[in-house]
Design a protein around this motif. Structure first.
Motif, PDB file in Angstrom:
ATOM      1  N   VAL A 293      -6.111 -12.530  -0.892  1.00  0.00           N
ATOM      2  CA  VAL A 293      -6.072 -11.068  -0.825  1.00  0.00           C
ATOM      3  C   VAL A 293      -7.456 -10.506  -0.512  1.00  0.00           C
ATOM      4  O   VAL A 293      -7.603  -9.564   0.279  1.00  0.00           O
ATOM      5  CB  VAL A 293      -5.544 -10.490  -2.141  1.00  0.00           C
ATOM      6  CG1 VAL A 293      -5.607  -8.968  -2.142  1.00  0.00           C
ATOM      7  CG2 VAL A 293      -4.109 -10.955  -2.372  1.00  0.00           C
ATOM      8  N   ARG A 294      -8.486 -11.112  -1.112  1.00  0.00           N
ATOM      9  CA  ARG A 294      -9.848 -10.663  -0.861  1.00  0.00           C
ATOM     10  C   ARG A 294     -10.338 -11.095   0.515  1.00  0.00           C
ATOM     11  O   ARG A 294      -9.770 -11.981   1.130  1.00  0.00           O
ATOM     12  CB  ARG A 294     -10.795 -11.228  -1.915  1.00  0.00           C
ATOM     13  CG  ARG A 294     -10.654 -10.616  -3.288  1.00  0.00           C
ATOM     14  CD  ARG A 294     -11.553 -11.319  -4.286  1.00  0.00           C
ATOM     15  NE  ARG A 294     -12.966 -11.080  -3.993  1.00  0.00           N
ATOM     16  CZ  ARG A 294     -13.955 -11.696  -4.650  1.00  0.00           C
ATOM     17  NH1 ARG A 294     -13.674 -12.609  -5.565  1.00  0.00           N
ATOM     18  NH2 ARG A 294     -15.215 -11.433  -4.365  1.00  0.00           N
TER      19      ARG A 294
ATOM     20  N   TRP B  69      -3.980   1.190  -2.302  1.00  0.00           N
ATOM     21  CA  TRP B  69      -3.524  -0.192  -2.425  1.00  0.00           C
ATOM     22  C   TRP B  69      -2.830  -0.352  -3.774  1.00  0.00           C
ATOM     23  O   TRP B  69      -3.338   0.095  -4.804  1.00  0.00           O
ATOM     24  CB  TRP B  69      -4.710  -1.140  -2.296  1.00  0.00           C
ATOM     25  CG  TRP B  69      -4.375  -2.579  -2.490  1.00  0.00           C
ATOM     26  CD1 TRP B  69      -3.851  -3.442  -1.569  1.00  0.00           C
ATOM     27  CD2 TRP B  69      -4.555  -3.344  -3.683  1.00  0.00           C
ATOM     28  NE1 TRP B  69      -3.696  -4.690  -2.109  1.00  0.00           N
ATOM     29  CE2 TRP B  69      -4.119  -4.655  -3.413  1.00  0.00           C
ATOM     30  CE3 TRP B  69      -5.045  -3.047  -4.951  1.00  0.00           C
ATOM     31  CZ2 TRP B  69      -4.152  -5.668  -4.360  1.00  0.00           C
ATOM     32  CZ3 TRP B  69      -5.083  -4.049  -5.899  1.00  0.00           C
ATOM     33  CH2 TRP B  69      -4.637  -5.344  -5.595  1.00  0.00           C
TER      34      TRP B  69
ATOM     35  N   TYR C  52      -2.389  -9.611  -7.747  1.00  0.00           N
ATOM     36  CA  TYR C  52      -3.362  -8.594  -8.121  1.00  0.00           C
ATOM     37  C   TYR C  52      -2.678  -7.235  -8.083  1.00  0.00           C
ATOM     38  O   TYR C  52      -1.781  -7.003  -7.270  1.00  0.00           O
ATOM     39  CB  TYR C  52      -4.537  -8.602  -7.147  1.00  0.00           C
ATOM     40  CG  TYR C  52      -5.174  -9.961  -6.995  1.00  0.00           C
ATOM     41  CD1 TYR C  52      -4.729 -10.836  -6.008  1.00  0.00           C
ATOM     42  CD2 TYR C  52      -6.186 -10.383  -7.844  1.00  0.00           C
ATOM     43  CE1 TYR C  52      -5.283 -12.097  -5.863  1.00  0.00           C
ATOM     44  CE2 TYR C  52      -6.748 -11.645  -7.711  1.00  0.00           C
ATOM     45  CZ  TYR C  52      -6.291 -12.491  -6.723  1.00  0.00           C
ATOM     46  OH  TYR C  52      -6.847 -13.735  -6.594  1.00  0.00           O
ATOM     47  N   TYR C  53      -3.155  -6.323  -8.969  1.00  0.00           N
ATOM     48  CA  TYR C  53      -2.541  -5.017  -9.082  1.00  0.00           C
ATOM     49  C   TYR C  53      -3.592  -3.934  -9.247  1.00  0.00           C
ATOM     50  O   TYR C  53      -4.650  -4.144  -9.841  1.00  0.00           O
ATOM     51  CB  TYR C  53      -1.601  -4.975 -10.298  1.00  0.00           C
ATOM     52  CG  TYR C  53      -0.464  -5.953 -10.215  1.00  0.00           C
ATOM     53  CD1 TYR C  53      -0.576  -7.227 -10.762  1.00  0.00           C
ATOM     54  CD2 TYR C  53       0.728  -5.609  -9.584  1.00  0.00           C
ATOM     55  CE1 TYR C  53       0.459  -8.140 -10.683  1.00  0.00           C
ATOM     56  CE2 TYR C  53       1.774  -6.513  -9.494  1.00  0.00           C
ATOM     57  CZ  TYR C  53       1.630  -7.776 -10.038  1.00  0.00           C
ATOM     58  OH  TYR C  53       2.663  -8.680  -9.941  1.00  0.00           O
TER      59      TYR C  53
ATOM     60  N   ASP D 185      -4.818  -0.631 -11.168  1.00  0.00           N
ATOM     61  CA  ASP D 185      -4.692  -0.270 -12.577  1.00  0.00           C
ATOM     62  C   ASP D 185      -3.518   0.677 -12.801  1.00  0.00           C
ATOM     63  O   ASP D 185      -2.877   0.642 -13.855  1.00  0.00           O
ATOM     64  CB  ASP D 185      -5.978   0.388 -13.072  1.00  0.00           C
ATOM     65  CG  ASP D 185      -7.127  -0.609 -13.176  1.00  0.00           C
ATOM     66  OD1 ASP D 185      -8.288  -0.153 -13.250  1.00  0.00           O
ATOM     67  OD2 ASP D 185      -6.869  -1.829 -13.169  1.00  0.00           O
TER      68      ASP D 185
ATOM     69  N   LEU E  47      -4.332   6.824   1.306  1.00  0.00           N
ATOM     70  CA  LEU E  47      -3.770   5.498   1.083  1.00  0.00           C
ATOM     71  C   LEU E  47      -4.246   4.931  -0.253  1.00  0.00           C
ATOM     72  O   LEU E  47      -5.406   5.100  -0.631  1.00  0.00           O
ATOM     73  CB  LEU E  47      -4.190   4.552   2.211  1.00  0.00           C
ATOM     74  CG  LEU E  47      -3.777   4.978   3.620  1.00  0.00           C
ATOM     75  CD1 LEU E  47      -4.440   4.085   4.657  1.00  0.00           C
ATOM     76  CD2 LEU E  47      -2.264   4.950   3.765  1.00  0.00           C
TER      77      LEU E  47
ATOM     78  N   VAL F 246       0.868  -1.174   0.000  1.00  0.00           N
ATOM     79  CA  VAL F 246       0.000   0.000   0.000  1.00  0.00           C
ATOM     80  C   VAL F 246       0.904   1.223   0.000  1.00  0.00           C
ATOM     81  O   VAL F 246       1.915   1.250   0.697  1.00  0.00           O
ATOM     82  CB  VAL F 246      -0.922   0.022   1.242  1.00  0.00           C
ATOM     83  CG1 VAL F 246      -1.804   1.274   1.243  1.00  0.00           C
ATOM     84  CG2 VAL F 246      -1.781  -1.235   1.297  1.00  0.00           C
TER      85      VAL F 246
ATOM     86  N   TYR G 151       4.206   0.916   2.003  1.00  0.00           N
ATOM     87  CA  TYR G 151       4.057   0.055   3.165  1.00  0.00           C
ATOM     88  C   TYR G 151       3.775  -1.375   2.716  1.00  0.00           C
ATOM     89  O   TYR G 151       3.009  -1.582   1.763  1.00  0.00           O
ATOM     90  CB  TYR G 151       2.858   0.488   4.016  1.00  0.00           C
ATOM     91  CG  TYR G 151       2.927   1.861   4.625  1.00  0.00           C
ATOM     92  CD1 TYR G 151       2.273   2.945   4.041  1.00  0.00           C
ATOM     93  CD2 TYR G 151       3.610   2.072   5.827  1.00  0.00           C
ATOM     94  CE1 TYR G 151       2.306   4.207   4.631  1.00  0.00           C
ATOM     95  CE2 TYR G 151       3.651   3.328   6.416  1.00  0.00           C
ATOM     96  CZ  TYR G 151       2.994   4.388   5.811  1.00  0.00           C
ATOM     97  OH  TYR G 151       3.033   5.632   6.393  1.00  0.00           O
TER      98      TYR G 151
END
Lengths: 122, 107
Positions: A104-105, A47, A59-60, A62, A45, A37, A95
């Motif tokens: 991740v979800r 992600w 996962y990224y 965009d 913040l 993050v 971070y």
């Protein structure tokens, strides 16, 4: 005690590359999803990227897709973020954060590292 | 992507006040909503996870509620150490997203 220690932040020229590391201790690193993050100076913040416990799912955001690569070495208890084609808008404190479970979800970030500063000069 | 909208963006309050911060998602996220507190120069700290579960060690004056698209963080009696910026975050779908933050300042 769970600890996350980021390193690798630096001043880099626009278009350059940098690799961030996050050394983990105090928990079974290979059992948890991890994320990066970032926070631009004076901003909120954002992600950036996350990966599952095994590293098999990544996962990224965009804004970094195709330029950043997240990875982990479970034998070294270390999370990485390889950043390339850096832009001025990538300037931020980065971070690393531990997820609760393996994905991740459906998760939350706790704890966070202290952060490492990346500055992209134009 | 799911957009998270926090309101207000800032507020001024006194010690002892009850403070409520709202977070709205652009689509339903069930209960997959977390709240963090950040003080200047420090990393964020988890306060509430899954909309209403209090993280271990967090004072009970903090509470969260909501489901679907509308969520609230309430501080029942504001303490000096609570002056900080608060962020909501959804973990229902990738990419994960944060709200813009609410800065709680001393009146």
């Amino acid at each position: 005690e769970v600890q996350l220690l980021e390193s690798g932040g630096n001043l880099v020229q626009r278009g350059g590359s940098l690799r961030l590391s996050c050394a983990a201790s105090g928990f079974t690193f290979s059992s948890y999803a991890m994320s990066w993050v970032r926070q631009a100076p004076g901003k909120g913040l954002e992600w950036v990227s996350g990966l599952s416990d095994s590293g098999g799912s990544t996962y990224y955001a965009d804004s970094v897709k195709g330029r950043f690569t997240i990875s982990r070495d479970n034998s070294k208890n270390t999370l990485y973020l390889q950043m390339s084609s850096l832009r001025a808008e990538d300037t931020a404190v980065y971070y690393c954060a531990k997820g609760l479970g393996t994905t991740v979800r459906y998760n939350w970030f706790d704890p966070w590292g202290q952060g490492t500063l990346v500055t992209v000069s134009s | 992507d799911i957009q998270m909208t926090q309101s207000p963006s800032s507020l001024s309050a006194s010690v002892g006040d009850r403070v409520t911060i709202t977070c709205r998602a652009s689509q339903s996220i069930s209960i997959y909503l977390n709240w963090y507190q950040q003080k200047p120069g420090k990393a964020p700290k988890l306060l509430i996870f899954a909309a209403s579960s209090l993280q271990s060690g967090v004072p009970s004056r903090f509470s969260g509620s909501g489901s679907g698209t509308d969520f609230t963080l309430t501080i029942s009696s504001l303490q000096p150490e609570d002056f900080a910026t608060y962020y909501c975050q959804q973990s229902y779908s990738n990419p994960l997203t944060f709200g813009g933050g609410t800065k709680v300042e001393i009146k």
